[in-house]
Design a protein around this motif. Structure first.
Motif, PDB file in Angstrom:
ATOM      1  N   PRO A 155       0.835  -1.213   0.000  1.00 61.23           N
ATOM      2  CA  PRO A 155       0.000   0.000   0.000  1.00 61.23           C
ATOM      3  C   PRO A 155       0.863   1.254   0.000  1.00 61.23           C
ATOM      4  N   GLU A 156       1.998   1.190   0.666  1.00 59.27           N
ATOM      5  CA  GLU A 156       2.868   2.366   0.724  1.00 59.27           C
ATOM      6  C   GLU A 156       3.420   2.692  -0.668  1.00 59.27           C
ATOM      7  N   ALA A 157       3.848   1.640  -1.368  1.00 60.03           N
ATOM      8  CA  ALA A 157       4.427   1.846  -2.707  1.00 60.03           C
ATOM      9  C   ALA A 157       3.375   2.430  -3.645  1.00 60.03           C
ATOM     10  N   LEU A 158       2.167   1.879  -3.555  1.00 62.94           N
ATOM     11  CA  LEU A 158       1.077   2.380  -4.406  1.00 62.94           C
ATOM     12  C   LEU A 158       0.755   3.833  -4.067  1.00 62.94           C
ATOM     13  N   ALA A 159       0.738   4.127  -2.815  1.00 63.31           N
ATOM     14  CA  ALA A 159       0.422   5.489  -2.385  1.00 63.31           C
ATOM     15  C   ALA A 159       1.483   6.453  -2.904  1.00 63.31           C
ATOM     16  N   ALA A 160       2.735   6.010  -2.851  1.00 55.02           N
ATOM     17  CA  ALA A 160       3.824   6.861  -3.340  1.00 55.02           C
ATOM     18  C   ALA A 160       3.671   7.105  -4.835  1.00 55.02           C
ATOM     19  N   GLN A 161       3.333   6.026  -5.568  1.00 49.34           N
ATOM     20  CA  GLN A 161       3.077   6.181  -7.021  1.00 49.34           C
ATOM     21  C   GLN A 161       1.973   7.201  -7.242  1.00 49.34           C
ATOM     22  N   GLY A 162       0.920   7.082  -6.440  1.00 52.01           N
ATOM     23  CA  GLY A 162      -0.223   7.976  -6.591  1.00 52.01           C
ATOM     24  C   GLY A 162       0.165   9.421  -6.348  1.00 52.01           C
ATOM     25  N   VAL A 163       0.962   9.645  -5.304  1.00 48.75           N
ATOM     26  CA  VAL A 163       1.380  11.013  -4.984  1.00 48.75           C
ATOM     27  C   VAL A 163       2.166  11.601  -6.155  1.00 48.75           C
ATOM     28  N   GLU A 164       3.083  10.813  -6.679  1.00 47.93           N
ATOM     29  CA  GLU A 164       3.911  11.297  -7.804  1.00 47.93           C
ATOM     30  C   GLU A 164       3.039  11.559  -9.028  1.00 47.93           C
ATOM     31  N   ALA A 165       2.147  10.588  -9.318  1.00 49.24           N
ATOM     32  CA  ALA A 165       1.339  10.702 -10.541  1.00 49.24           C
ATOM     33  C   ALA A 165       0.415  11.912 -10.461  1.00 49.24           C
ATOM     34  N   ARG A 166      -0.181  12.116  -9.311  1.00 42.54           N
ATOM     35  CA  ARG A 166      -1.078  13.263  -9.185  1.00 42.54           C
ATOM     36  C   ARG A 166      -0.331  14.586  -9.267  1.00 42.54           C
ATOM     37  N   ILE A 206      -0.387  10.712 -21.832  1.00 44.97           N
ATOM     38  CA  ILE A 206      -1.300   9.562 -21.944  1.00 44.97           C
ATOM     39  C   ILE A 206      -0.853   8.431 -21.022  1.00 44.97           C
ATOM     40  N   ALA A 207       0.463   8.185 -21.025  1.00 44.05           N
ATOM     41  CA  ALA A 207       0.989   7.128 -20.143  1.00 44.05           C
ATOM     42  C   ALA A 207       0.635   7.462 -18.696  1.00 44.05           C
ATOM     43  N   LEU A 208       0.793   8.719 -18.356  1.00 44.92           N
ATOM     44  CA  LEU A 208       0.452   9.159 -17.003  1.00 44.92           C
ATOM     45  C   LEU A 208      -1.031   8.905 -16.694  1.00 44.92           C
ATOM     46  N   CYS A 209      -1.884   9.245 -17.658  1.00 46.44           N
ATOM     47  CA  CYS A 209      -3.327   9.053 -17.438  1.00 46.44           C
ATOM     48  C   CYS A 209      -3.674   7.576 -17.279  1.00 46.44           C
ATOM     49  N   ILE A 210      -3.000   6.736 -18.042  1.00 43.63           N
ATOM     50  CA  ILE A 210      -3.236   5.289 -17.906  1.00 43.63           C
ATOM     51  C   ILE A 210      -2.828   4.836 -16.501  1.00 43.63           C
ATOM     52  N   HIS A 211      -1.704   5.361 -16.078  1.00 40.83           N
ATOM     53  CA  HIS A 211      -1.206   5.012 -14.750  1.00 40.83           C
ATOM     54  C   HIS A 211      -2.190   5.474 -13.672  1.00 40.83           C
TER      55      HIS A 211
END
Lengths: 425, 425
Positions: B7-18, B407-412
């Motif tokens: 969950p931490e890794a996913l959350a970190a991805q989310g923070v970066e992506a947003r 687009i890659a970002l939006c897919i992510h």
């Protein structure tokens, strides 16, 4: 129709005519008066187009790239130019590829498969009939024949079709359309009067989705100084409460380049929306470079008129040569009458009933190709066998004169044969 | 599909992506990756055509005047040139106006109203269905939808459509046709294998008048050094005893000028005769000056290949930029997979089920226009909501790179949302 001549006078005419025929037959002519094709000299008038739009000249007046896809309705500058020519607002005009025949074909197939604005259902599978002023244009008839649409002939007069008859027939709900060539009609050259146009716009029709197929093929193709403006058929229809009644067609085939011109559709707002909806499934867009080529070359309505005057200088003498030849041999004999068109591409000759086929056969014997007798009637069948369409534009002036003399001779000979004297001799 | 992450890794991805999304959204991009349009630089490759055929150059190799009417099948020299390109004898090729879509449309309306060789009756009024490999081309579907033809999706594989399924479905007599883009398919880029082509040519069909609508739109549109020759589908059909099975379509829209190219029909002798009979009612002939323009400019098959190499130099880097951007953000995450086409105009991305619409929406938020999710399926409805088609040719290389990163970002982002963590956060 033949004035009373003594048997001796008739026999003398026959001797002369047969001798002339034999002499011409021996000359081995090869002349083609079949189709309304511009001559090479007429095409040369558009010589300047062959290198247009020219290097790096691909931007429209609004700065769009005319080389790429899109622009389904056509460039605004092309719609403005040809809208002016046809008396139609640019927003009600669509610019297509090179063939107005194709535009008419597409309207018919879409009407069959989808219906037009106002249709209760697609036309296919129903009894569908079109009114056809006769003499008329064989290619108009061809579509309808090909798609099983019934063709109902109506007599053509000097001011348009016989409107009493048209109004009577249009009351039949099966009648969904009518072919009209309103200016310099193919092939009689007659121009519809304002009164005819008004009656067509206003008449009661049995079908709610009745359409005038208004083929203004010769709108600017004048043979005299007169330049009648096109009837505002869209305005007349709207005024009469039938805003969607007319589909207008035209092209530049006989203005610029016969095979490489532009073709137009015009109609009411609802008809244009309908057309673009169907066309938008068929294509991503028209050849806009050819539209640029045309606007660069013709520029404005004055440019079109100047260009058409150059055509007139080339073709009016050919029409005169035909009329002279007909008059010289047949004038006063009462064996035939012919139109003296003020525009368009054809002269129509009406000869003794039952003799047109024979004239085509006799002309063939002289090496002169004519459109088959009957081709101005639906299904290629002229019940009177008396009408021939002459197309004088393509051959050279000398050839046209020779051909017209030959044709006049054949009409004379056929009449003498029909009179019985010659066959008996 | 998503690998197990903490969950931490996913959350970190989310923070970066947003954060990246917010930064890009603020940049105010305006990028269009919707349609397979050539770029202005690609159109510049045909610059030499804008002044062709040129003054006084209007005679064909047989000395005919290309400016006038006629020549329904197209100039022999144009048929030779493009016959070589498509692997079809010149006598079995027809050269039309600028749109292959229009040629397909006309074949369908004529099939509906008249039937094709082998039809017991016109198709209209019957239950008619077409097989559609999916993902496929929205404009192919558009006709059929417009004319009430049922569309039956078939899965597309790397070597063409799922042939087990095609053979099973084609046994139904209602199935009268099938859409095929055999080379660098739109949009997956897949090229049909020889075995697929053979099975299509030979399979048993329930309908005696079944047609492959063989749209070879990208026959010479290679993105690598490989130049697979087009399948000889006419030969394969003849060999299998189904000589009239294939209608071939193609155009030069993505070779010379997108709006001002030439479109082709090819088929068996019977199909060409049928096509010309219908076309001959529709038009007096095609724009032969545009055919001269093309033969003067491209000259021969080598000329076409050289020209297409120049296209490749312009567009291959754009395809690479998209693939790089997708790989950089999404590689190894298991959130999407994408095609690496060796030709054609598109990259297809398959993402998590149910996320394609959301990706289009997210991309819109960044100022990036994408073809609507679903447009690669009949009726615009992708039941998996997982497929997007990217068209990288039109924007500049820098724009393509920026768009692909977005687009890659939006897919992510969409995948993170779908995972529930981001929506909950």
């Amino acid at each position: 129709m033949v004035p009373v001549l003594s048997p001796e006078a008739l026999a003398a005419q026959g001797v002369e005519a047969r001798a002339t025929y034999a002499r011409l037959a021996a000359a081995g002519l090869k002349l083609d008066m079949t189709r309304g094709k511009p001559s090479p000299e007429q095409l040369d008038l558009a010589e300047g187009m062959l290198a247009l739009p020219g290097n790096r000249d691909h931007l429209t007046e609004s700065g769009e790239d005319a080389r790429n896809y899109g622009g389904l309705q056509g460039l605004p500058e092309a719609r403005r130019l040809f809208g002016a020519m046809l008396g139609v607002p640019p927003e009600l005009l669509v610019v297509n590829e090179n063939s107005s025949l194709a535009v008419m074909h597409d309207c018919i197939v879409w009407a069959l498969l989808k219906g037009v604005p106002g249709s209760a259902a697609p036309w296919v599978g129903q009894d569908v009939a079109f009114l056809c002023p006769v003499p008329g244009y064989d290619r108009h008839f061809g579509f309808c024949e090909g798609f099983g649409i019934r063709l109902i002939p109506v007599a053509m007069r000097e001011d348009g079709p016989d409107m009493e008859e048209v109004e009577r027939l249009a009351a039949d709900p099966a009648v969904r359309g009518m072919w009209c060539v309103p200016t310099y009609s193919n092939p009689t050259g007659a121009t519809y009067s304002e009164a005819t146009a008004r009656r067509l716009a206003a008449m009661r029709t049995g079908a709610s989705d009745f359409r005038l197929f208004w083929d203004n093929a010769y709108a600017v193709h004048h043979l005299t100084e007169n330049r009648p403006a096109p009837h505002d058929i869209l305005g007349l229809c709207a005024e009469a409460g039938n805003p969607d009644r007319a589909f207008i067609f035209a092209s530049t085939s006989k203005i610029t380049l016969a095979g490489a011109g532009l073709a137009f559709f015009a109609g009411s707002k609802a008809n244009v929306a309908w057309y673009l909806e169907q066309a938008g499934r068929r294509t991503i867009g028209p050849d806009k470079l050819n539209q640029l080529r045309h606007t660069r070359f013709l520029r404005d309505l004055d440019g079109i008129h100047r260009h058409m005057e150059a055509h007139r200088r080339l073709i009016a003498p050919k029409f005169e040569a035909v009329l002279e030849a007909l008059d010289q041999r047949l004038g006063g004999l009462g064996l035939a009458r012919w139109t003296e068109p003020e525009g368009g591409y054809f002269i129509t000759v009406e000869m003794l009933r039952g003799s047109a086929k024979r004239v085509v056969e006799l002309a063939r014997g002289l090496g002169i190709a004519l459109t088959p007798a009957g081709s101005t009637s639906p299904h290629g069948k002229d019940p009177t066998d008396s009408i021939l369409r002459l197309a004088p534009t393509y051959p050279s002036l000398a050839e046209v004169r020779a051909a017209a003399e030959g044709i006049a001779l054949c009409i004379h000979l056929a009449a003498l044969e029909a009179d019985g004297l010659e066959r008996a001799a």
